[in-house]
Scaffold this motif. Structure first.
Motif, short mmCIF file in Angstrom:
data_model
loop_
_atom_site.label_atom_id
_atom_site.label_comp_id
_atom_site.label_asym_id
_atom_site.label_seq_id
_atom_site.Cartn_x
_atom_site.Cartn_y
_atom_site.Cartn_z
N UNK A 1 10.14 0.01 6.96
CA UNK A 1 9.70 0.94 8.15
C UNK A 1 8.74 1.81 7.66
N UNK A 2 9.16 2.74 6.32
CA UNK A 2 8.31 3.58 6.05
C UNK A 2 7.05 2.97 5.63
N UNK A 3 6.98 1.83 4.86
CA UNK A 3 5.59 1.61 4.38
C UNK A 3 4.95 0.96 5.24
N UNK A 4 5.71 0.18 6.26
CA UNK A 4 4.96 -0.37 7.32
C UNK A 4 4.11 0.60 8.22
N UNK A 5 4.57 1.60 8.11
CA UNK A 5 3.95 2.98 9.07
C UNK A 5 3.01 3.18 8.34
N UNK A 6 2.87 3.43 6.79
CA UNK A 6 1.42 3.97 6.19
C UNK A 6 0.52 2.64 6.12
N UNK A 7 1.20 1.36 6.13
CA UNK A 7 0.38 0.21 6.09
C UNK A 7 -0.15 -0.23 7.38
N UNK A 8 -0.01 0.28 8.46
CA UNK A 8 -0.49 -0.11 9.77
C UNK A 8 0.18 -1.28 10.40
N UNK A 9 1.43 -1.71 9.98
CA UNK A 9 1.94 -2.84 10.39
C UNK A 9 2.58 -2.79 11.95
N UNK A 10 2.60 -3.84 12.53
CA UNK A 10 3.47 -3.92 13.97
C UNK A 10 4.79 -3.30 13.88
N UNK A 11 5.25 -2.36 14.77
CA UNK A 11 4.69 -1.80 15.73
C UNK A 11 4.14 -0.51 15.53
N UNK A 12 4.01 -0.25 14.33
CA UNK A 12 3.61 1.16 13.98
C UNK A 12 2.49 1.34 13.53
#
Length: 494
Positions: free
Chosen positions: A214-225
């Motif tokens: 979730x942390x890395x997805x936020x910084x990598x602009x992945x769904x839903x972040x």
């Protein structure tokens, strides 16, 4: 030899510190920063040579050996990311010379440009997950300064969202690190991999892994972040938007690849083929639908960042050497092409004074070189052969069908078609049709601005025609990172 690993971190720090001293001398800052980025290319190229021919190299800071000390690790994946970063930073910097206003320059633009590179390069090199957090924060703090540089009302409003979402992600990162340490007793990545392999990836560890995702997805602009990205990247000047679009999200993707090939790889049916593949599919589809709906040059490109990172995590989610190699190839392709497209949008804005494609038209006649640079980059992004986009997507989608991931493979094909549609929309509005430029605008030359873009466009063509060699290199990297013992043995010296 191992002491050289620290150079991509120390060298930008020294250059940035010197630039702070001379912040009132714009011309001197330009000269020093130009020399600095060219030196970084040379350093990174040499380190890539070392990693390829001599294998993984480590540096124990202060002679405190792993897992107790601060460890820097240079393997082929880290070396490749360092090299691409140095090339992109040079292209964006030289483009900034012709587009950044003096008002923006004097507010420490050049020092923070190099401070940003400290965080990026450190994230690629660190062998400790806590120091990954530290380097992330160095990168983010510098990006906060750069993204608001100029302080327009729109920039400040949209950058506030960027700051807030990253602050929450950083807080979650600290919680995940603390929990991971309480369970395993270590934060060294190689040691973590070894201990989790010995104990088994329990439900608790899987939850920690998802928290980090979730942390890395936020910084990598992945769904839903991903909601923060399109407007945040629209505000800053083209040179900064290009650097962020081509580079910053890939640091998050790199962290996901490193974490889920080295540490949390024991439950791939859930973490990889379940969670990561699902996230990849929604990221690709919703990102490209956002791009199709837009009529602003930079906003279309911003939404395409979202859709394209989906391909990268799709390759990781399928989790075969072929798919991961395709993801690595795709990262290389995307970093060059996306940076080029953002810079070309800046050159177009320099002529027209706007990024609204409905207000443009006919630039093919007045600015043919700009038009064809865009066309090559656009069709490469869409995955048209024989350019790099096609050969990087092909192994990912092929692996998807081979592994029975038919839904996401079909989504990937659809996203490629919609990407082509949105790129052709830009070309038809901006470069085709009736000339909407005034006589003065038609005479504005952007050839100097195209000089730093030319190598990026050329690299997309070279990567396409040399796809066999690039893919072989990517496959070497994929096989290396998918066998954690390679990394563990190098770091823990077993």
């Amino acid at each position: 030899m191992s002491n050289l690993i620290i150079l991509p971190v120390v060298f930008p720090f020294l250059i940035g510190a010197i630039l702070v001293i001379f912040y009132k001398h714009t011309k001197l800052q330009r000269v020093l920063s130009g020399i600095g980025v060219l030196a970084l290319i040379a350093i990174s190229a040499y380190l890539a040579h070392i990693a390829f021919y001599e294998g993984t190299v480590t540096l124990a800071a202060g002679n405190w050996e792993a897992p107790y000390g601060i460890i820097l690790v240079l393997d082929n994946l880290a070396a490749l990311m360092l090299l691409i970063t140095s090339i992109l930073s040079a292209a964006c910097l030289f483009f900034a010379y012709g587009t950044i206003s003096k008002e923006r320059e004097k507010f420490f633009f050049y020092p923070f440009y190099f401070f940003l590179l400290i965080g990026v390069n450190g994230s690629f090199l660190t062998g400790d997950i806590f120091n990954l957090f530290v380097f992330f924060e160095v990168m983010l703090l510098s990006s906060y300064v750069l993204i608001v540089n100029g302080s327009s009302k729109y920039q400040l409003r949209e950058s506030f969202k960027y700051v807030i979402i990253n602050v929450f992600a950083s807080a979650l990162f600290v919680v995940a690190i603390a929990w991971l340490y309480s369970v395993t007793g270590t934060l060294n990545m190689a040691h973590l991999s070894e201990r989790i392999a010995e104990a088994g990836q329990t439900g608790t560890l899987t939850v920690i892994g998802i928290m980090l995702l979730i942390v890395f997805a936020t910084k990598g602009a992945l769904f839903p972040l991903y909601f923060w990205l399109p407007k945040s990247y629209f505000g800053p000047p083209a040179a900064i938007a290009a650097l962020f679009g081509g580079l910053l999200t890939k640091v998050g993707i790199y962290a996901i690849i490193r974490t889920f090939t080295l540490i949390f790889y024991h439950e791939p049916e859930f973490t990889h083929k379940g969670v990561i593949v699902t996230i990849a599919g929604f990221t690709m589809l919703l990102g490209v639908l956002g791009a199709v709906s837009q009529f602003d040059f930079k906003r279309i490109l911003s939404y395409h960042i979202i859709s394209q990172v989906g391909y990268m995590v799709m390759g990781l989610g399928i989790f075969t050497p072929l798919a991961v190699a395709g993801a690595i190839f795709y990262i290389v392709h995307h970093m060059f092409v996306k940076t080029a497209l953002f810079l070309l949008s800046g050159a177009t804005q320099k002529v027209t004074g706007t990024t609204d494609i409905k207000q443009m038209g006919g630039m093919l006649k007045s600015h043919p070189l700009l038009a064809w640079f865009f066309f090559i980059s656009a069709v490469s992004l869409a995955g048209i052969p024989p350019l790099s986009g096609f050969f990087s997507k092909f192994p990912i989608i092929l692996s998807g069908f081979e592994e029975g991931q038919y839904v996401i493979s079909a989504v990937a094909l659809l996203v490629g078609l919609l990407t082509l549609f949105s790129m052709i929309k830009i070309f038809s509005y901006v470069f085709w049709g009736k000339n909407k430029l005034t006589e003065e605008q038609s005479k504005i030359s952007v050839n100097k601005l195209l000089l730093p873009v030319a190598p990026l466009v050329a690299l997309s063509v070279i990567l396409g025609f040399g796809a066999e060699y690039v893919f072989q290199y990517s496959l070497v990297i994929a096989e290396q990172i998918m066998e954690p013992s390679n990394y563990i043995d190098a770091v823990l010296k077993e």
